[in-house]
Design an enzyme around this catalytic site. Sequence first.
Site, PDB file in Angstrom:
ATOM      1  N   SER A  71     -10.513  -0.122   3.413  1.00  0.00           N
ATOM      2  CA  SER A  71      -9.721  -0.305   4.638  1.00  0.00           C
ATOM      3  C   SER A  71      -9.258   1.052   5.150  1.00  0.00           C
ATOM      4  O   SER A  71      -8.602   1.797   4.417  1.00  0.00           O
ATOM      5  CB  SER A  71      -8.471  -1.134   4.354  1.00  0.00           C
ATOM      6  OG  SER A  71      -8.806  -2.380   3.826  1.00  0.00           O
TER       7      SER A  71
ATOM      8  N   ARG B 296       0.836  -1.214   0.000  1.00  0.00           N
ATOM      9  CA  ARG B 296       0.000   0.000   0.000  1.00  0.00           C
ATOM     10  C   ARG B 296       0.875   1.271   0.000  1.00  0.00           C
ATOM     11  O   ARG B 296       0.564   2.261   0.656  1.00  0.00           O
ATOM     12  CB  ARG B 296      -0.915   0.042   1.221  1.00  0.00           C
ATOM     13  CG  ARG B 296      -1.998  -0.977   1.226  1.00  0.00           C
ATOM     14  CD  ARG B 296      -2.952  -0.765   0.048  1.00  0.00           C
ATOM     15  NE  ARG B 296      -4.163  -1.525   0.238  1.00  0.00           N
ATOM     16  CZ  ARG B 296      -4.282  -2.825  -0.003  1.00  0.00           C
ATOM     17  NH1 ARG B 296      -3.260  -3.493  -0.488  1.00  0.00           N
ATOM     18  NH2 ARG B 296      -5.419  -3.448   0.210  1.00  0.00           N
TER      19      ARG B 296
ATOM     20  N   GLU C 236      -4.506   3.980   6.380  1.00  0.00           N
ATOM     21  CA  GLU C 236      -4.316   3.697   4.956  1.00  0.00           C
ATOM     22  C   GLU C 236      -4.943   4.813   4.127  1.00  0.00           C
ATOM     23  O   GLU C 236      -4.464   5.174   3.057  1.00  0.00           O
ATOM     24  CB  GLU C 236      -4.984   2.353   4.633  1.00  0.00           C
ATOM     25  CG  GLU C 236      -4.382   1.641   3.456  1.00  0.00           C
ATOM     26  CD  GLU C 236      -5.356   1.486   2.324  1.00  0.00           C
ATOM     27  OE1 GLU C 236      -4.975   1.813   1.190  1.00  0.00           O
ATOM     28  OE2 GLU C 236      -6.497   1.067   2.570  1.00  0.00           O
TER      29      GLU C 236
HETATM   30  N1  EPU Z   1     -10.597 -10.362  10.250  1.00  0.00           N
HETATM   31  C1  EPU Z   1     -11.260 -10.390  11.464  1.00  0.00           C
HETATM   32  N2  EPU Z   1     -12.258  -9.482  11.663  1.00  0.00           N
HETATM   33  C2  EPU Z   1     -12.611  -8.559  10.738  1.00  0.00           C
HETATM   34  C3  EPU Z   1     -11.931  -8.534   9.507  1.00  0.00           C
HETATM   35  C4  EPU Z   1     -10.908  -9.432   9.297  1.00  0.00           C
HETATM   36  O1  EPU Z   1     -10.972 -11.204  12.322  1.00  0.00           O
HETATM   37  O2  EPU Z   1     -13.536  -7.785  11.015  1.00  0.00           O
HETATM   38  C5  EPU Z   1      -9.532 -11.349  10.018  1.00  0.00           C
HETATM   39  C6  EPU Z   1     -10.046 -12.681   9.540  1.00  0.00           C
HETATM   40  O3  EPU Z   1      -9.268 -13.687  10.144  1.00  0.00           O
HETATM   41  C7  EPU Z   1      -9.719 -12.719   8.068  1.00  0.00           C
HETATM   42  C8  EPU Z   1      -8.476 -11.838   8.025  1.00  0.00           C
HETATM   43  O4  EPU Z   1      -8.659 -10.870   9.036  1.00  0.00           O
HETATM   44  O5  EPU Z   1      -9.436 -13.990   7.631  1.00  0.00           O
HETATM   45  C9  EPU Z   1      -8.267 -11.128   6.705  1.00  0.00           C
HETATM   46  O6  EPU Z   1      -9.462 -10.439   6.373  1.00  0.00           O
HETATM   47  P1  EPU Z   1      -9.772 -10.060   4.858  1.00  0.00           P
HETATM   48  O7  EPU Z   1      -9.536 -11.246   4.004  1.00  0.00           O
HETATM   49  O8  EPU Z   1     -11.102  -9.419   4.821  1.00  0.00           O
HETATM   50  O9  EPU Z   1      -8.636  -9.059   4.475  1.00  0.00           O
HETATM   51  P2  EPU Z   1      -7.979  -7.839   5.249  1.00  0.00           P
HETATM   52  O10 EPU Z   1      -6.567  -8.181   5.564  1.00  0.00           O
HETATM   53  O11 EPU Z   1      -8.829  -7.381   6.358  1.00  0.00           O
HETATM   54  C10 EPU Z   1      -6.982  -6.825   3.074  1.00  0.00           C
HETATM   55  C11 EPU Z   1      -6.980  -5.525   2.333  1.00  0.00           C
HETATM   56  C12 EPU Z   1      -8.308  -5.325   1.625  1.00  0.00           C
HETATM   57  C13 EPU Z   1      -8.507  -6.474   0.661  1.00  0.00           C
HETATM   58  C14 EPU Z   1      -8.486  -7.793   1.446  1.00  0.00           C
HETATM   59  C15 EPU Z   1      -8.582  -9.026   0.563  1.00  0.00           C
HETATM   60  C16 EPU Z   1      -5.490  -4.047   3.574  1.00  0.00           C
HETATM   61  C17 EPU Z   1      -5.380  -2.842   4.429  1.00  0.00           C
HETATM   62  N3  EPU Z   1      -6.739  -4.413   3.249  1.00  0.00           N
HETATM   63  O12 EPU Z   1      -7.974  -6.733   4.083  1.00  0.00           O
HETATM   64  O13 EPU Z   1      -8.203  -4.125   0.861  1.00  0.00           O
HETATM   65  O14 EPU Z   1      -9.743  -6.364  -0.031  1.00  0.00           O
HETATM   66  O15 EPU Z   1      -7.229  -7.889   2.159  1.00  0.00           O
HETATM   67  O16 EPU Z   1      -7.376  -9.246  -0.071  1.00  0.00           O
HETATM   68  O17 EPU Z   1      -4.475  -4.612   3.197  1.00  0.00           O
HETATM   69  C18 EPU Z   1      -8.642  -1.791   0.861  1.00  0.00           C
HETATM   70  O18 EPU Z   1      -7.427  -1.626   0.748  1.00  0.00           O
HETATM   71  O19 EPU Z   1      -9.434  -0.821   0.909  1.00  0.00           O
HETATM   72  C19 EPU Z   1      -9.163  -3.139   0.987  1.00  0.00           C
HETATM   73  C20 EPU Z   1     -10.465  -3.385   1.200  1.00  0.00           C
END
Ligand code: EPU
Length: 337
Positions: free
Chosen positions: A237, A165, A333
């Site tokens: 995010s 990012r 972010e």
């Molecule tokens: N999780 C929780 N609670 C929550 C959300 C997430 O426990 O409320 C845990 C879960 O274990 C889940 C893990 O976090 O398995 C990962 O969650 P998710 O797959 O939704 O991905 P993220 O790491 O929360 C990142 C990106 C997103 C992108 C997703 C999918 C960043 C800051 N965010 O989110 O990007 O869509 O991966 O690849 O890296 C964005 O940048 O605006 C964005 C939405």
Amino acid sequence: MIKIHQNYPLKQSNSFGLESTAIVFIEVDDPTELINELNNNTIDISNPLFLGTGSNILLNSFEVSTVIKVINKDITVLEESRDSVLIKCGAGMNWDEFVEWTVSRNYGGLENLSLIPGSVGAAPIQNIGAYGTEVALCVESVIIIDILNARKFSLSKEECSFGYRDSRFKQQESKFWLVWEVIFLLEKDPRINLSYKPLKDSFAANYQPDIKEIREAVIRIRRSKLPDPAELGNAGSFFKNPVVSACQAGLMKENHPDMPTWYHDPGTVKIPAGWLIETCGWKGFRRGQTGVYPKQALVIINFGDATAGEILGLANEIQQSVKSEFGIKLEMEVRIV
Ligand code: EPU
């Protein structure tokens, strides 16, 4: 074409739906006209804001001096070989429409990034990423107009210093760099990326989807987890996923064996900020017009007419609570403008 508007309302131009006004709002699709205007010194460029669809910013001031919005949406195939294709796309193109254009021609590389809000020009700035990939892997170069010196130049992908990012476009030196076009290198015989487990699990075991099916699956997953900015103000995010030492993560796991972690660089791991925020009890929290999205704790919501101050106040409280519970400082972010 160049159109210059005075006192232009920005509420429809940022996905949080915050009120602000641009003293001057410029829409442009012709570099020569912009450069002429700059050479004539008719525009106050001391503190410019370059706007795409405004889906990664928090407008924290009621007035912005000059906004420049590139509306060049041209797509040009520059070169084609047996295996790959080099495509130039105008910064003003909607990101997902561009992804759809590439997928419909079976040009692979961007399908996992389907439905990310924003414009093509904004994609390299924060190196958009999702579902096991990031745009840096497909960017060949970025064409820029330096509005301070009224000149056009290009940066190779190496010169863009892409990170998680992050890119050179977030540094102070790029304050006057307007992304004009992005050149992508895509595959004609696409390799499928199912490294993100929920994406892989959305297909039957051993099934080999094509990139159209990947795009459909990504769109389904995104819609099930993330709010549509057209319905609920948000900027995706709000925080980055923090990177900590493997040693610190190991200690945290003693108290929280269920904490998810991902390998990052050697000796470091990434922890989902969404998990940290949910574990601190914020998921689904609402106060007045702002709150934390009930299906993804990493997303802060404007339910209607929240102010930037209310959103930032909530974000600060979340940061403090994660800091005191886990000793981790969450980094924003979203760009505060
Ligand atoms: N999780 C929780 N609670 C929550 C959300 C997430 O426990 O409320 C845990 C879960 O274990 C889940 C893990 O976090 O398995 C990962 O969650 P998710 O797959 O939704 O991905 P993220 O790491 O929360 C990142 C990106 C997103 C992108 C997703 C999918 C960043 C800051 N965010 O989110 O990007 O869509 O991966 O690849 O890296 C964005 O940048 O605006 C964005 C939405």
